[in-house]
Design a protein around this motif. Structure first.
Motif, PDB file in Angstrom:
ATOM      1  N   ALA A 152      22.481 -48.392  40.142  1.00  0.00           N
ATOM      2  CA  ALA A 152      21.633 -48.790  39.009  1.00  0.00           C
ATOM      3  C   ALA A 152      21.891 -47.909  37.785  1.00  0.00           C
ATOM      4  N   ARG A 153      22.120 -46.623  38.004  1.00  0.00           N
ATOM      5  CA  ARG A 153      22.343 -45.707  36.879  1.00  0.00           C
ATOM      6  C   ARG A 153      23.609 -46.051  36.112  1.00  0.00           C
ATOM      7  N   ARG A 154      24.599 -46.606  36.816  1.00  0.00           N
ATOM      8  CA  ARG A 154      25.891 -46.905  36.181  1.00  0.00           C
ATOM      9  C   ARG A 154      25.947 -48.302  35.588  1.00  0.00           C
ATOM     10  N   MET A 155      24.873 -49.063  35.737  1.00  0.00           N
ATOM     11  CA  MET A 155      24.933 -50.471  35.384  1.00  0.00           C
ATOM     12  C   MET A 155      24.723 -50.727  33.904  1.00  0.00           C
ATOM     13  N   GLN A 156      25.534 -51.616  33.385  1.00  0.00           N
ATOM     14  CA  GLN A 156      25.354 -52.226  32.069  1.00  0.00           C
ATOM     15  C   GLN A 156      25.619 -53.705  32.280  1.00  0.00           C
ATOM     16  N   PRO A 157      24.751 -54.574  31.851  1.00  0.00           N
ATOM     17  CA  PRO A 157      23.516 -54.309  31.139  1.00  0.00           C
ATOM     18  C   PRO A 157      22.443 -53.701  32.025  1.00  0.00           C
ATOM     19  N   ALA A 158      21.227 -53.720  31.538  1.00  0.00           N
ATOM     20  CA  ALA A 158      20.122 -53.033  32.197  1.00  0.00           C
ATOM     21  C   ALA A 158      19.837 -53.603  33.581  1.00  0.00           C
ATOM     22  N   VAL A 159      19.253 -52.773  34.427  1.00  0.00           N
ATOM     23  CA  VAL A 159      18.826 -53.197  35.749  1.00  0.00           C
ATOM     24  C   VAL A 159      17.748 -54.277  35.607  1.00  0.00           C
TER      25      VAL A 159
ATOM     26  N   THR B 277      21.762 -52.322  52.640  1.00  0.00           N
ATOM     27  CA  THR B 277      22.105 -51.660  51.385  1.00  0.00           C
ATOM     28  C   THR B 277      23.193 -52.416  50.632  1.00  0.00           C
ATOM     29  N   ASP B 278      24.270 -52.805  51.334  1.00  0.00           N
ATOM     30  CA  ASP B 278      25.355 -53.540  50.677  1.00  0.00           C
ATOM     31  C   ASP B 278      24.838 -54.841  50.065  1.00  0.00           C
ATOM     32  N   HIS B 279      23.951 -55.504  50.790  1.00  0.00           N
ATOM     33  CA  HIS B 279      23.389 -56.762  50.304  1.00  0.00           C
ATOM     34  C   HIS B 279      22.589 -56.537  49.023  1.00  0.00           C
ATOM     35  N   TYR B 280      21.779 -55.490  49.003  1.00  0.00           N
ATOM     36  CA  TYR B 280      20.975 -55.191  47.814  1.00  0.00           C
ATOM     37  C   TYR B 280      21.852 -54.803  46.632  1.00  0.00           C
ATOM     38  N   VAL B 281      22.898 -54.028  46.896  1.00  0.00           N
ATOM     39  CA  VAL B 281      23.814 -53.631  45.828  1.00  0.00           C
ATOM     40  C   VAL B 281      24.488 -54.865  45.232  1.00  0.00           C
ATOM     41  N   ALA B 282      24.945 -55.775  46.097  1.00  0.00           N
ATOM     42  CA  ALA B 282      25.611 -56.991  45.625  1.00  0.00           C
ATOM     43  C   ALA B 282      24.656 -57.863  44.803  1.00  0.00           C
ATOM     44  N   ARG B 283      23.404 -57.989  45.273  1.00  0.00           N
ATOM     45  CA  ARG B 283      22.408 -58.784  44.563  1.00  0.00           C
ATOM     46  C   ARG B 283      22.078 -58.158  43.213  1.00  0.00           C
ATOM     47  N   LEU B 284      21.999 -56.834  43.196  1.00  0.00           N
ATOM     48  CA  LEU B 284      21.690 -56.126  41.952  1.00  0.00           C
ATOM     49  C   LEU B 284      22.775 -56.373  40.915  1.00  0.00           C
TER      50      LEU B 284
END
Length: 293
Positions: free
Chosen positions: A125-132, A280-287
């Protein structure tokens, strides 16, 4: 910043005061920031909840309870929900110790257990652009994180002092900050940063256009967030251009109680001998998918 200080009053030209009082209207942005900070230093608390969600053509309603405990740098969270999905009733329990998020989903007599590594999810989440996306703010840190992300990503107007029943509250509205919208709508980036009004209809259907917060104006639990309402603005009449506000997510908290007796052990959870899924992988992919629209 001292979390015990009062929000700054709005002072542009002549100071605005709440009608019938000498109390100045505070700055909306500061009000939301202070609400997040106060929750992070609050003792244990719990509240009943109800929510309504309109996404992807589905209408979901739920009710339950939220509780949290700040213990040093660690925030413990628990959310219990009973959800009505069409003609089915489902249950959801989320328990977090800041490092792990455990979920228990139930339908009838069946239960499924899953685990999410929050440290890894936060790193992504910290590395994400655009916003979470807003749907992930709760999982990443409860109501304090939700408020902090709102203050970070939305520009809030001066609040209105209103009453809900006998309860004095602030109503404060926010819209996406231009720099955040520019990352979410890259085709409109230059126009947005030049100060032109964005075409918000280009945002994915599950992404809100704005948010309204109801924050406590009493001295018992100052600035407690009693309601979050995310909405989209939809053209109701093509000829007149009348805009209708359509709620996507409304989340209310009520019957709030301070619970100083809460302990970290009240938020312990292990699935014992039950099988569980590592999600965790599933949540990361969805995010990532949600942020990319």
């Amino acid at each position: 910043q001292d979390v015990t200080t009062e929000p700054r009053a709005t002072r542009s030209g002549s100071s605005a005061a709440i009608p019938g009082t000498s109390e100045l209207v505070p700055d909306g942005q500061e009000l939301v920031a202070q609400a997040a900070q106060r929750l992070l230093v609050a003792p244990g608390l719990e509240a009943k909840t109800r929510q309504s969600v309109e996404v992807f053509g589905q209408h979901l309603v739920g009710s339950g309870a939220y509780s949290q405990l700040t213990n040093g740098p660690r925030l413990y969270l628990k959310l219990d929900l009973k959800l009505q999905v069409a003609d089915q009733v489902r249950t959801l329990r989320q328990i977090s110790d800041g490092d792990s998020l455990w979920e228990v989903q139930g339908q009838g007599e069946q239960q499924t257990f899953s685990h999410v590594n929050l440290g890894r999810l936060r790193d992504v989440a910290r590395r994400m652009q655009p916003a979470v996306p807003p749907t992930y703010w709760m999982a990443l840190g409860g109501i304090p994180r939700l408020l902090a992300e709102l203050e970070k990503n939305f520009a809030f107007q001066s609040p209105q002092a209103i009453q809900i029943g006998a309860h004095p509250v602030w109503s404060v509205q926010g819209q996406w900050k231009p720099e955040v919208l520019a990352t979410m709508l890259p085709d409109q980036k230059d126009a947005i940063l030049a100060g032109q009004d964005p075409r918000l209809s280009a945002l994915p259907s599950q992404v809100p256009h704005g948010v309204t917060l109801i924050l406590g104006r009493d001295k018992i639990i100052p600035l407690f967030p009693y309601s979050f309402s995310f909405h989209r603005d939809v053209v109701a009449d093509e000829e007149t251009g009348v805009i209708e506000r359509v709620a996507l997510v409304t989340w209310e908290l009520f019957e709030v109680r301070i619970r100083p007796e809460f302990r970290p052990s009240d938020f312990d959870f292990r699935p014992n001998n039950q099988d569980f899924q590592e999600r965790t992988d599933h949540y990361v992919a969805r995010l990532k998918a949600a942020a990319e629209g």
